[in-house]
Write a protein that holds these residues in place. Structure first.
Motif, mmCIF file in Angstrom:
data_model
loop_
_atom_site.group_PDB
_atom_site.id
_atom_site.type_symbol
_atom_site.label_atom_id
_atom_site.label_comp_id
_atom_site.label_asym_id
_atom_site.label_seq_id
_atom_site.Cartn_x
_atom_site.Cartn_y
_atom_site.Cartn_z
ATOM 1 N N VAL A 292 -7.400 5.801 9.570
ATOM 2 C CA VAL A 292 -6.260 5.072 10.155
ATOM 3 C C VAL A 292 -6.045 3.783 9.373
ATOM 4 N N ILE A 293 -7.154 3.092 9.088
ATOM 5 C CA ILE A 293 -7.055 1.841 8.320
ATOM 6 C C ILE A 293 -6.603 2.157 6.886
ATOM 7 N N GLY A 294 -7.178 3.226 6.303
ATOM 8 C CA GLY A 294 -6.825 3.604 4.933
ATOM 9 C C GLY A 294 -5.352 3.952 4.796
ATOM 10 N N SER A 295 -4.816 4.712 5.766
ATOM 11 C CA SER A 295 -3.404 5.095 5.654
ATOM 12 C C SER A 295 -2.498 3.885 5.869
ATOM 13 N N ALA A 296 -2.947 2.920 6.688
ATOM 14 C CA ALA A 296 -2.154 1.694 6.873
ATOM 15 C C ALA A 296 -2.137 0.884 5.580
ATOM 16 N N ILE A 297 -3.265 0.868 4.868
ATOM 17 C CA ILE A 297 -3.296 0.144 3.585
ATOM 18 C C ILE A 297 -2.400 0.858 2.565
ATOM 19 N N ALA A 298 -2.487 2.191 2.535
ATOM 20 C CA ALA A 298 -1.631 2.963 1.609
ATOM 21 C C ALA A 298 -0.156 2.693 1.912
ATOM 22 N N ALA A 299 0.176 2.684 3.206
ATOM 23 C CA ALA A 299 1.569 2.411 3.592
ATOM 24 C C ALA A 299 1.955 0.998 3.192
ATOM 25 N N GLY A 300 1.055 0.052 3.413
ATOM 26 C CA GLY A 300 1.322 -1.348 3.049
ATOM 27 C C GLY A 300 1.593 -1.478 1.559
ATOM 28 N N PHE A 301 0.805 -0.754 0.767
ATOM 29 C CA PHE A 301 1.001 -0.806 -0.690
ATOM 30 C C PHE A 301 2.386 -0.250 -1.056
ATOM 31 N N LEU A 302 2.722 0.915 -0.481
ATOM 32 C CA LEU A 302 3.998 1.552 -0.829
ATOM 33 C C LEU A 302 5.195 0.722 -0.347
ATOM 34 N N ILE A 303 5.058 0.126 0.844
ATOM 35 C CA ILE A 303 6.152 -0.723 1.365
ATOM 36 C C ILE A 303 6.328 -1.946 0.467
ATOM 37 N N LYS A 304 5.201 -2.511 0.038
ATOM 38 C CA LYS A 304 5.254 -3.691 -0.836
ATOM 39 C C LYS A 304 5.896 -3.322 -2.177
ATOM 40 N N PHE A 305 5.533 -2.160 -2.690
ATOM 41 C CA PHE A 305 5.993 -1.742 -4.025
ATOM 42 C C PHE A 305 7.468 -1.339 -4.018
ATOM 43 N N PHE A 306 7.872 -0.607 -2.967
ATOM 44 C CA PHE A 306 9.242 -0.061 -2.971
ATOM 45 C C PHE A 306 10.184 -0.755 -1.987
ATOM 46 N N GLY A 307 9.633 -1.552 -1.100
ATOM 47 C CA GLY A 307 10.455 -2.150 -0.039
ATOM 48 C C GLY A 307 11.378 -3.253 -0.538
#
Lengths: 119, 399
Positions: free
Chosen positions: B384-399
């Motif tokens: 759960v924590i890992g997928s939140a970090i992955a999402a955070g990375f992708l949101i930061k990169f593409f958001g």
């Protein structure tokens, strides 16, 4: 596609591969760093708990002396500390079931409720 | 009075009449899709709490003329050249019921509220007792980035690929939040794929687990976990949220909500709040989230080849996340001298507690005396924590 909006722009393969590798690395980096923080916290907590727990066995030793007597089964031998008979029976049955062994082949020395303070 | 003309007008303006208008057949197909999803949710019990809501939202939005959800309003909301750009007021004034409920998704509120509930229901004890299993939660994000790259290969844009990839995190709220922020036009397909595959984990994972592990590895009995003190459990959400958010600020909504919910559970002095987060709040938000996400599956937007691509990539994402977790599990098995059962690696795909249950079941098939559930819960919650970090990375990169 029949949508009015398409988010973002197309991406070349090489930058996409780089992004994927970097993203996976960032996840690992974050998790590994957090893991070390949690390990260190755990070690500090365990170290703090040990000195407090040390005097406890000294107090309990005289009480456990009679346990040296042979006990072929659990019945009648188990010492209960703040645990009603019925609950003790249930606990022993559950342990036996989980271990896959008959109750009369197990020897329970004592059952004690661990309070929040003792945790 | 032209009675015949009036009747004709009523017939052509009715929803039934609109089925025969141009493209009306697409609505019939989507109604059939909604019925299939309802069947899967109700009869097969595929994540019913969300899938039933999503399916019913899909049904309502595809009843022609109902006007409960207006995709054109949301197109205007996202168009910088339109006067209604980022105007929730326009949605409130002109939108239907499901448009108004969808504001909670669009603003990223529902997924975060659900995460408060998830946090309040999660016991991080097994993870604190064996922090090495954090690695499995990270490893099992492999599918996210594999599917991201696969989506780029299939011609999706960077934003869309990122939103599709996060399906591999096997975490519904995270997938919904990421899709809403990065590629809202794909939200319906991504949510349906994510929740369907989460329900299918007992079918997707076991063949991969058997293919990548030996009988000997699967039958490893792990030693009992140490007791975790109440203080450690209270400190965990405080330390984790501070650390991860400082490291990757874009994870703040998800990690902050998850850890806040967990703190409510562990303090022992906020039982009422914890109870509300776990039950009342979670149920209310699930209700709104399901039906409003389902509403985005409008026939004219949903019936495309891209949707098929998303469904395929979702399966790839789930499978490769399982592979990533298992491979690192095997590595840990070797490095620990055979003390770690690699099956717990597949639980790193999040999907709490379903993935941990699958590890337990497969472990017991290999060795009936094997009880892997608590050991698998560690990587499961780390996921759960890992997928939140992955999402955070992708949101930061593409958001």
């Amino acid at each position: 596609m029949n949508t009015a909006t398409v988010s973002g722009s197309p991406m070349e393969l090489l930058p996409a591969l780089g992004t994927a590798i970097m993203g996976y690395a960032v996840v690992f980096l974050g998790i590994v760093m957090l893991m070390f923080v949690i390990i260190i916290t755990g070690k500090i907590m365990t170290a703090r708990k040990q000195p407090a727990a040390a005097p406890a066995p000294a107090i309990e030793k005289p009480a456990s002396a009679p346990k040296a007597l042979p006990a072929p089964g659990s019945a009648g031998q188990v010492k209960l500390f703040d645990v009603p008979d019925k609950e003790a029976a249930m606990i022993m049955a559950i342990v036996a079931n989980k271990m896959g062994k008959p109750l009369n082949e197990l020897r329970f020395k004592s059952i004690k409720e661990i309070t929040e303070e003792e945790k | 009075m032209d009675i015949l003309g009036t009747l004709k007008g009523l017939a052509s303006d009715s929803g039934f009449g609109l089925f025969f208008a141009e493209g009306g057949w697409k609505y019939l197909i989507m109604i059939a899709v909604a019925c299939v999803l309802l069947y899967l949710g109700i009869h097969k019990k595929f994540e019913p709490l969300l899938l039933v809501g999503i399916a019913f939202g899909c049904l309502l939005t595809n009843l022609p003329g109902a006007g409960l959800y207006s995709p054109e309003l949301w197109d205007a909301f996202l168009d910088p050249t339109n006067p209604a750009y980022h105007s929730f007021g326009t949605i409130m004034t002109h939108g239907g019921l499901l448009d108004i409920l969808y504001i909670g998704v669009k603003a990223g509120v529902y997924p975060c509220l659900i995460f408060i509930g998830v946090g309040a229901m999660t016991d991080f004890g097994p993870l604190i007792a064996n922090p090495k299993t954090f690695l499995l939660g990270a490893a099992a994000q492999f599918g996210v980035f594999f599917a991201f790259f696969g989506a780029i290969l299939l011609g999706f844009t960077g934003n869309q690929a990122a939103a599709i990839g996060i399906i591999g995190g096997a975490d519904g709220p995270t997938a919904i939040l990421t899709a809403t922020l990065l590629a809202p036009e794909l939200l319906g397909a991504i949510a349906i794929a994510a929740y369907s595959y989460m329900a299918l984990i007992p079918m997707i994972q076991p063949p991969i687990m058997k293919a990548l592990t030996t009988e000997k590895e699967r039958s490893v009995v792990m030693t009992q976990l140490r007791d975790v003190s109440k203080t450690e459990k209270i400190l965990f959400p405080i330390i984790t949220s501070s650390f991860i958010i400082l490291l990757l600020p874009s994870t703040a909504p998800l990690i902050g909500s998850l850890m806040f919910g967990n703190l409510l559970k562990e303090t022992g002095v906020t039982e009422r709040l914890s109870d509300t987060a776990q039950n009342a709040l979670m149920n209310i938000v699930t209700l709104f989230l399901g039906i409003s996400v389902g509403a985005t599956t409008v026939a004219t937007r949903f019936l495309t080849l891209q949707t098929l691509g998303i469904v395929l990539l979702g399966l790839i994402a789930f499978s490769f996340s399982t592979v990533g977790g298992l491979l690192v599990g095997k590595l840990m098995y070797k490095l620990s001298g055979g003390k770690i059962n690699p099956l717990i690696g597949s639980a790193g795909v999040s999907a709490v507690p379903m993935a941990a249950r699958v590890s337990q079941m497969e472990g017991q098939k290999a060795n009936p005396k094997n009880f892997l559930l608590m050991h698998a819960m560690g990587p499961n919650v780390a996921g759960v924590i890992g997928s939140a970090i992955a999402a955070g990375f992708l949101i930061k990169f593409f958001g």
